[in-house]
Design a protein around this motif. Structure first.
Motif, PDB file in Angstrom:
ATOM      1  N   VAL A 148     -28.544  91.143  66.632  1.00 17.00           N
ATOM      2  CA  VAL A 148     -28.780  90.772  68.026  1.00 17.00           C
ATOM      3  C   VAL A 148     -30.245  91.009  68.392  1.00 17.00           C
ATOM      4  N   ILE A 149     -30.767  92.153  68.014  1.00 14.29           N
ATOM      5  CA  ILE A 149     -32.168  92.473  68.307  1.00 14.29           C
ATOM      6  C   ILE A 149     -33.096  91.477  67.621  1.00 14.29           C
ATOM      7  N   GLN A 150     -32.780  91.118  66.384  1.00 13.01           N
ATOM      8  CA  GLN A 150     -33.581  90.126  65.673  1.00 13.01           C
ATOM      9  C   GLN A 150     -33.541  88.780  66.390  1.00 13.01           C
ATOM     10  N   GLY A 151     -32.367  88.435  66.929  1.00 14.68           N
ATOM     11  CA  GLY A 151     -32.242  87.187  67.664  1.00 14.68           C
ATOM     12  C   GLY A 151     -33.126  87.158  68.893  1.00 14.68           C
ATOM     13  N   PHE A 152     -33.193  88.280  69.603  1.00  8.05           N
ATOM     14  CA  PHE A 152     -34.069  88.357  70.769  1.00  8.05           C
ATOM     15  C   PHE A 152     -35.530  88.220  70.362  1.00  8.05           C
ATOM     16  N   LYS A 153     -35.888  88.827  69.250  1.00  7.07           N
ATOM     17  CA  LYS A 153     -37.273  88.743  68.786  1.00  7.07           C
ATOM     18  C   LYS A 153     -37.645  87.304  68.424  1.00  7.07           C
ATOM     19  N   LYS A 154     -36.638  86.513  68.053  1.00 10.32           N
ATOM     20  CA  LYS A 154     -36.886  85.106  67.727  1.00 10.32           C
ATOM     21  C   LYS A 154     -36.884  84.216  68.975  1.00 10.32           C
ATOM     22  N   GLY A 155     -36.581  84.817  70.124  1.00 12.72           N
ATOM     23  CA  GLY A 155     -36.657  84.067  71.369  1.00 12.72           C
ATOM     24  C   GLY A 155     -35.344  83.511  71.881  1.00 12.72           C
ATOM     25  N   PHE A 156     -34.226  83.871  71.253  1.00 16.64           N
ATOM     26  CA  PHE A 156     -32.932  83.367  71.703  1.00 16.64           C
ATOM     27  C   PHE A 156     -32.487  84.070  72.984  1.00 16.64           C
ATOM     28  N   VAL A 157     -31.811  83.320  73.843  1.00 12.37           N
ATOM     29  CA  VAL A 157     -31.091  83.890  74.979  1.00 12.37           C
ATOM     30  C   VAL A 157     -29.635  83.947  74.555  1.00 12.37           C
ATOM     31  N   ILE A 158     -29.089  85.151  74.437  1.00  9.53           N
ATOM     32  CA  ILE A 158     -27.816  85.372  73.750  1.00  9.53           C
ATOM     33  C   ILE A 158     -26.686  85.689  74.717  1.00  9.53           C
ATOM     34  N   ALA A 159     -25.521  85.117  74.424  1.00  4.72           N
ATOM     35  CA  ALA A 159     -24.289  85.478  75.126  1.00  4.72           C
ATOM     36  C   ALA A 159     -23.230  85.841  74.098  1.00  4.72           C
ATOM     37  N   LEU A 160     -22.502  86.919  74.359  1.00  4.96           N
ATOM     38  CA  LEU A 160     -21.346  87.287  73.546  1.00  4.96           C
ATOM     39  C   LEU A 160     -20.118  86.623  74.142  1.00  4.96           C
ATOM     40  N   MET A 161     -19.317  85.961  73.319  1.00  6.53           N
ATOM     41  CA  MET A 161     -18.139  85.260  73.832  1.00  6.53           C
ATOM     42  C   MET A 161     -16.850  85.802  73.258  1.00  6.53           C
ATOM     43  N   CYS A 162     -15.858  85.994  74.140  1.00  5.94           N
ATOM     44  CA  CYS A 162     -14.502  86.282  73.716  1.00  5.94           C
ATOM     45  C   CYS A 162     -13.574  85.378  74.527  1.00  5.94           C
ATOM     46  N   SER A 163     -12.281  85.664  74.522  1.00 10.16           N
ATOM     47  CA  SER A 163     -11.331  84.767  75.177  1.00 10.16           C
ATOM     48  C   SER A 163     -11.081  85.091  76.643  1.00 10.16           C
ATOM     49  N   GLU A 164     -11.104  86.371  76.991  1.00 10.68           N
ATOM     50  CA  GLU A 164     -10.721  86.799  78.333  1.00 10.68           C
ATOM     51  C   GLU A 164     -11.719  86.357  79.401  1.00 10.68           C
ATOM     52  N   ALA A 165     -11.203  85.809  80.499  1.00  5.91           N
ATOM     53  CA  ALA A 165     -12.068  85.418  81.610  1.00  5.91           C
ATOM     54  C   ALA A 165     -12.691  86.634  82.274  1.00  5.91           C
ATOM     55  N   GLU A 166     -11.890  87.700  82.443  1.00  2.00           N
ATOM     56  CA  GLU A 166     -12.359  88.906  83.122  1.00  2.00           C
ATOM     57  C   GLU A 166     -12.935  89.885  82.095  1.00  2.00           C
ATOM     58  N   PRO A 167     -14.227  90.158  82.162  1.00  3.41           N
ATOM     59  CA  PRO A 167     -14.833  91.035  81.145  1.00  3.41           C
ATOM     60  C   PRO A 167     -14.268  92.446  81.123  1.00  3.41           C
ATOM     61  N   ILE A 168     -13.806  92.942  82.254  1.00  2.00           N
ATOM     62  CA  ILE A 168     -13.288  94.310  82.284  1.00  2.00           C
ATOM     63  C   ILE A 168     -12.036  94.460  81.428  1.00  2.00           C
ATOM     64  N   ASP A 169     -11.365  93.348  81.141  1.00  2.00           N
ATOM     65  CA  ASP A 169     -10.146  93.384  80.327  1.00  2.00           C
ATOM     66  C   ASP A 169     -10.410  93.077  78.864  1.00  2.00           C
ATOM     67  N   CYS A 170     -11.664  93.007  78.485  1.00  2.00           N
ATOM     68  CA  CYS A 170     -12.021  92.560  77.134  1.00  2.00           C
ATOM     69  C   CYS A 170     -12.904  93.582  76.420  1.00  2.00           C
ATOM     70  N   HIS A 171     -12.766  93.633  75.109  1.00  2.00           N
ATOM     71  CA  HIS A 171     -13.573  94.571  74.321  1.00  2.00           C
ATOM     72  C   HIS A 171     -15.053  94.207  74.312  1.00  2.00           C
ATOM     73  N   ARG A 172     -15.403  92.971  74.701  1.00  2.00           N
ATOM     74  CA  ARG A 172     -16.828  92.636  74.752  1.00  2.00           C
ATOM     75  C   ARG A 172     -17.553  93.533  75.758  1.00  2.00           C
ATOM     76  N   PHE A 173     -16.812  94.012  76.752  1.00  2.00           N
ATOM     77  CA  PHE A 173     -17.359  94.982  77.697  1.00  2.00           C
ATOM     78  C   PHE A 173     -17.189  96.401  77.194  1.00  2.00           C
ATOM     79  N   SER A 174     -15.958  96.822  76.965  1.00  2.00           N
ATOM     80  CA  SER A 174     -15.689  98.249  76.731  1.00  2.00           C
ATOM     81  C   SER A 174     -15.998  98.714  75.312  1.00  2.00           C
TER      82      SER A 174
END
Length: 209
Positions: A103-129
């Motif tokens: 992820v850090i390497q991606g930022f250094k290359k200039g990417f704007v990054i989003a992590l995607m999972c299935s849940e609409a609500e981030p509080i219910d998803c491991h991408r948050f917790s």
């Protein structure tokens, strides 16, 4: 490292074009899929192959970090005493740390990054917790894209966690006056971990992949 803005998003039941609009609105140029299995029985438009091709056609790089950031694990060393995935142990694993480096390497290359999972609500998803908390600790400004394209910060979600679990959190007492907000947040994350964690020994887990 300098602070960078990192986004997260849930594909939910969005039509592909609406999902693309969510990404474009926030300038996303790289989508990292953090599902352990990059497939959806109910929303096949978000299966790995069609999603990757759709994003590539629209100028967005697709990566799948199942091993690095997925939440379904069977390795006993990553499970807690109740045989559920322990997010803190996952965050300390070599695979997770490798994902963070990428992820850090991606930022250094200039990417704007989003992590995607299935849940609409981030509080219910491991991408948050499980994932966002680690990146926040490294200085990332984590912003969660909601269904209506508005944003919630990771700090706002932590406040929601404290509210959700307030009856179960430690509080300062005469005998233990040094309980801090950060102590409470740590316990709240652990409680959320327990609530959504996958277990390889049960079939009714609600872990959000």
């Amino acid at each position: 490292m300098n602070t960078h803005t990192l986004f997260t998003v849930g594909h939910s039941t969005h039509p592909p074009d609406y999902f693309l609009d969510l990404l474009k609105k926030h300038g996303i140029t790289c989508l990292i899929d953090v599902r352990s299995v990059a497939a959806s029985a109910y929303n096949p438009q978000f299966n790995k192959e069609p999603l990757s091709a759709f994003l590539k056609k629209n100028g967005i790089t697709y990566l799948h970090f199942a091993k690095e950031f997925g939440a379904r694990h069977t390795d006993p060393t990553l499970l807690d005493e109740n045989s559920k995935v322990d997010f803190e142990k996952v965050r300390n694993s070599d695979d997770f740390k490798s994902g963070v480096k990428r992820v850090i390497q991606g930022f250094k290359k200039g990417f704007v990054i989003a992590l995607m999972c299935s849940e609409a609500e981030p509080i219910d998803c491991h991408r948050f917790s499980m994932v966002s908390v680690a990146l926040q600790r490294l200085g990332f400004d984590v912003q969660h894209i909601l269904k209506d394209s508005t944003l919630l910060t990771n700090v706002q979600l932590e406040k929601a966690l404290l509210k959700k679990f307030h009856k179960k959190l430690p509080v300062p007492t005469v005998f233990d006056p040094d309980v801090s907000i950060q102590d409470q947040i740590t316990v709240a994350y652990h409680l959320k971990n327990q609530e959504i964690a996958f277990s390889p020994y049960t079939h009714d887990s609600e872990e959000k992949i």
